[in-house]
Design a protein around this motif. Structure first.
Motif, PDB file in Angstrom:
ATOM      1  N   GLY A   1     -76.725-102.171 -31.569  1.00 28.84           N
ATOM      2  CA  GLY A   1     -77.401-100.888 -31.429  1.00 28.84           C
ATOM      3  C   GLY A   1     -76.587 -99.809 -30.744  1.00 28.84           C
TER       4      GLY A   1
ATOM      5  N   PHE B   1     -74.379 -97.405 -31.559  1.00 28.68           N
ATOM      6  CA  PHE B   1     -73.801 -96.677 -32.681  1.00 28.68           C
ATOM      7  C   PHE B   1     -72.660 -95.762 -32.254  1.00 28.68           C
TER       8      PHE B   1
ATOM      9  N   ALA C   1     -72.569 -93.301 -42.070  1.00 25.95           N
ATOM     10  CA  ALA C   1     -73.875 -93.509 -42.705  1.00 25.95           C
ATOM     11  C   ALA C   1     -74.102 -95.004 -42.949  1.00 25.95           C
TER      12      ALA C   1
ATOM     13  N   ALA D   1     -74.938 -96.626 -39.681  1.00 23.44           N
ATOM     14  CA  ALA D   1     -76.317 -96.305 -39.296  1.00 23.44           C
ATOM     15  C   ALA D   1     -77.294 -97.220 -40.034  1.00 23.44           C
ATOM     16  N   ARG D   2     -76.958 -97.514 -41.287  1.00 21.44           N
ATOM     17  CA  ARG D   2     -77.811 -98.403 -42.074  1.00 21.44           C
ATOM     18  C   ARG D   2     -77.749 -99.833 -41.514  1.00 21.44           C
TER      19      ARG D   2
ATOM     20  N   LEU E   1     -79.843-100.032 -38.483  1.00 18.27           N
ATOM     21  CA  LEU E   1     -81.264-100.088 -38.819  1.00 18.27           C
ATOM     22  C   LEU E   1     -81.664-101.514 -39.230  1.00 18.27           C
TER      23      LEU E   1
ATOM     24  N   GLU F   1     -81.791-103.748 -36.245  1.00 15.84           N
ATOM     25  CA  GLU F   1     -82.978-103.564 -35.421  1.00 15.84           C
ATOM     26  C   GLU F   1     -84.190-104.266 -36.028  1.00 15.84           C
TER      27      GLU F   1
END
Lengths: 325, 407
Positions: free
Chosen positions: A240, A242, A307, A310-311, A314, A317
């Protein structure tokens, strides 16, 4: 020619010396026999013989007149189509010597040209077609505009087979007085993924460290060339963090100048090492592929990787919430 | 809060209008005195700095005197075709409600580039000549040379910066309505920093007070007086807080840096402002999509795609976040600019190695940097003889050799 850099020293000089790309080489030999050829488009990943094939073809065709009849331009170093056009003009204006009626101009990394520049190039190709044949070389033929593609004979180069690479490595090691173990060869082959230039460079760097090249010394080289950054980037992302991951990514891309194609390859193989449900890996690979495609189309690598990360963050998480990692 | 305060507290009638009364009266006189008689000036040109009530004055008066108002922003009429269509509409007298006075408002006139939109300027002159309606232009600076061909047809009306005391009064009224307690000192700082831009003052106030009932001097410290920086901060704040696409898109017009620089600001700050992973992904993906559009724009020189790029970097990011973020996180200068500056020498030397090797290696400088450089470093570190041979082959000078040898 450089004798200091092995990738250059052992670059084949004639078509007969080329060990792979058999169908392609056969067709090129046909051009030499007929003393004529169309414009050509050589497509494929780096280090698999596109430039070498163009050089060998030209040497075989022109013989002693090679240096007067052959010229090489790199689209990513030549600023603008006007420079290219001027050079082509000067080169093509003087008739070829010898019994071949044309000259050969290799335009490397043609897929880095804008479509406007390609349009202009297309007119130049037409204008000088009687005195000059073009060989366009590119990683992605999809980035070459249709009208040029339709004027060229397409040649799709494929990565070298494992056996071809290991044979060349043993040959060079023998010539250079390097003791090369089997596990060393396997490590190089595994790492270079069909890219002979990378294989040679890895071998040479390992030989610089020690004349006894084995798996361990190869991994020392690989470790220095590809720091564990990618693994670290993915770990940070999955935890997490980033912003930290993005900082590392920038470091690789900007400070170390690592090619985005290398990064994407490594991310791809890292996905399978992750401790996540198998089904999730497919989802991640799908995203990696999408990113690969976007970058191959010319998008900015850092933004696209961000990007992607970030995926990943996600997904991580969601898995954490399900207690799956 | 779902509605931006700049919209919620937009003056609804003449009595709510803040300051610039002289300009308002001048505009009103022009509208009324020419309601029937032929007018001497065919159009009005409202000019003045941002956020002082130019557009609002038209809206307020149109409502008060029952005019039809057709509003167009720069983004709507950047091309000639849409202007000509407007001319067509405007030469047609009747409206849906029968004969009624109509105002054509062309906002954000600076959006026209003097080079690219020559056709549009001609179309504007044409529009002035043809129209039978009230034509109003709005721009920051009426004296820009690109407006010279039609400025003479216009009645010029100047809007001045709002005095600090009026800004404070307006802010205090909002605080009362919102039932929040803000120290005078804070209102004063906001008002001073706004330099008479009421809209930005309201935006600042809303950002600072978000989720807080009491606001003290400490909360206002991050406000920096530097104009350019402030404009960017305002724009970023809109982008990261707006729930409304109209507001988010406005961010583009607030900054005077180029679009790619704004992109860097957004890209740098997105993960700092948004911690929710879903929203982070949505935002990053919007930026990645924008980047794809920028690539298409550049490759095909198709600048008509620019609007999608701009929509994605503003609205795309604004809509990424479904939860309102609560605490204030300061904006950070794009790291990439610093990195590029810091690594300038290093990158220059890399490219030098590239240009020295590229010809003999039959490749480009950038490929040399990627495919050869890491291996050369290992060779230069470990094997002096091999390094010497390579240095001779490529005529490497001392600077280059030193660069390759040090790790």
């Amino acid at each position: 020619m450089s004798i200091g850099i092995w990738a250059e020293k052992y670059r084949p000089k004639t078509l007969d010396e080329i060990v792979n790309q058999r169908e392609i080489v056969d067709r090129l030999r046909g051009f030499v026999r007929a003393k004529t050829m169309p414009h050509c488009l050589f497509a494929g990943p780096p280090g698999i013989g596109k430039t070498t094939a163009a050089l060998c073809l030209s040497r075989d065709l022109f013989g002693e007149h090679f240096s007067a009849s052959f010229s090489e331009l790199n689209a990513s170093d030549e600023r603008g189509i006007n420079v290219v056009r001027e050079k082509v003009k000067t080169f093509a204006r003087i008739r070829a010597l010898g019994d071949v009626s044309f000259k050969i101009l290799v335009l490397d990394e043609a897929d880095n040209m804008t479509s406007d520049a390609q349009q202009a190039l297309r007119r130049t190709m037409e204008k000088y077609t009687s005195t000059c044949r073009f060989i366009l070389s590119c990683n992605y033929s999809s980035r070459i505009i249709e009208p040029i593609q339709s004027r060229c004979a397409p040649f799709r180069f494929t990565p070298l087979a494992t056996a071809d690479i290991s044979e060349r490595l043993y040959y060079v090691a023998g010539k250079e007085g390097v003791a090369l173990t089997e596990d060393g060869v396997n490590a190089i082959v595994d790492q270079s993924k069909g890219d002979l230039r990378k294989a040679y460079n890895t071998l040479q760097a390992a030989a610089a460290i020690s004349k006894n090249v084995n798996e361990a010394s190869i991994y020392t080289v690989i470790g220095k060339v590809h720091p564990k950054d990618i693994q670290e980037i993915i770990i940070q992302t999955f935890q997490g963090r980033f912003i930290e991951a993005r900082d590392l990514l920038r470091k690789m891309l900007i400070e170390h100048g690592v090619a985005s194609s290398d990064i994407i390859k490594q991310i791809h193989s890292e996905v399978f090492k992750l401790n996540i449900p198998e089904s999730m890996k497919v989802t991640l690979v799908d995203m990696v592929g999408e990113t690969d495609f976007r970058i191959s189309q010319g998008a900015n690598d850092e933004i696209q990787f961000s990007a992607l990360l970030a995926r990943f963050a996600l997904v991580a998480e969601k898995l954490r919430n399900m207690d799956r990692i | 809060m779902s509605v931006p305060w700049t919209i919620k507290y937009r003056p609804k009638n003449k009595s709510e209008y803040v300051n610039n009364f002289e300009a308002l009266r001048k505009l009103e006189r022009w509208l009324l005195s020419h309601k029937k008689v032929p007018r001497s000036k065919k159009a009005a040109f409202l000019y003045g700095p941002p956020g002082v009530g130019k557009t609002i004055s038209v809206e307020v008066l149109a409502k008060e005197h029952d005019f039809d108002l057709i509003e167009m922003n720069a983004s709507d009429w950047r091309n000639r075709a849409s202007l000509e269509k407007l001319a067509e509409i405007s030469s047609n007298q009747s409206t849906l409600y029968g004969i009624r006075n109509r105002i054509l408002l062309l906002d954000e006139l600076e959006g026209l580039s003097s080079r690219g939109d020559r056709g549009s300027i001609r179309a504007i002159v044409n529009l002035i000549k043809k129209t039978s309606h009230f034509l109003i232009f709005v721009a920051n600076n009426a004296w820009d040379p690109k407006f010279s061909s039609f400025r003479t047809y216009c009645l010029l009306i100047r809007f001045k910066p709002i005095p600090t005391q009026s800004v404070i009064r307006h802010l205090r009224r909002i605080c009362t309505e919102e039932e929040i307690n803000v120290e005078d000192e804070v209102l004063h700082s906001i008002a001073t920093l706004s330099k008479g831009d009421l809209r930005s003052a309201v935006t600042d106030l809303q950002t600072i007070t978000q989720g807080q009932q009491y606001v003290t001097g400490d909360d206002v410290k991050w406000l920096t007086p530097r104009d350019r920086q402030k404009a960017i901060f305002d724009a970023l704040r809109l982008i990261f807080t707006s729930k409304n696409s109209f507001e988010a898109r406005r961010a583009i017009d607030m900054v005077d840096v180029n679009h790619e620089m704004l992109f860097e600001w957004i890209y740098e700050n997105l993960p700092r402002q948004i911690s929710n992973k879903k929203a982070l992904y949505n935002g990053m993906e919007a930026l990645a999509r924008a980047d794809i559009f920028m690539n298409r724009i550049k490759r095909f020189q198709n600048w008509s795609l620019l609007k999608y790029y701009l929509d994605l970097i503003t609205i795309g990011v604004a809509m990424a976040n479904d939860k309102r973020y609560q605490k204030w996180i300061p904006f950070k200068f794009p790291e990439i600019i610093k990195i590029m500056a810091k690594t300038f020498r290093q990158r220059k030397l890399q490219m030098k190695v590239g240009s020295l090797l590229r010809e003999k290696c039959h490749t480009s400088s950038i490929q040399v940097v990627r495919e050869y450089l890491p291996y050369l470093r290992i060779i230069f570190e470990h094997d002096p003889e091999m390094a010497r041979q390579i240095s001779i082959d490529f005529n490497l000078d001392k600077e280059t050799i030193d660069f390759l040898s040090k790790n």
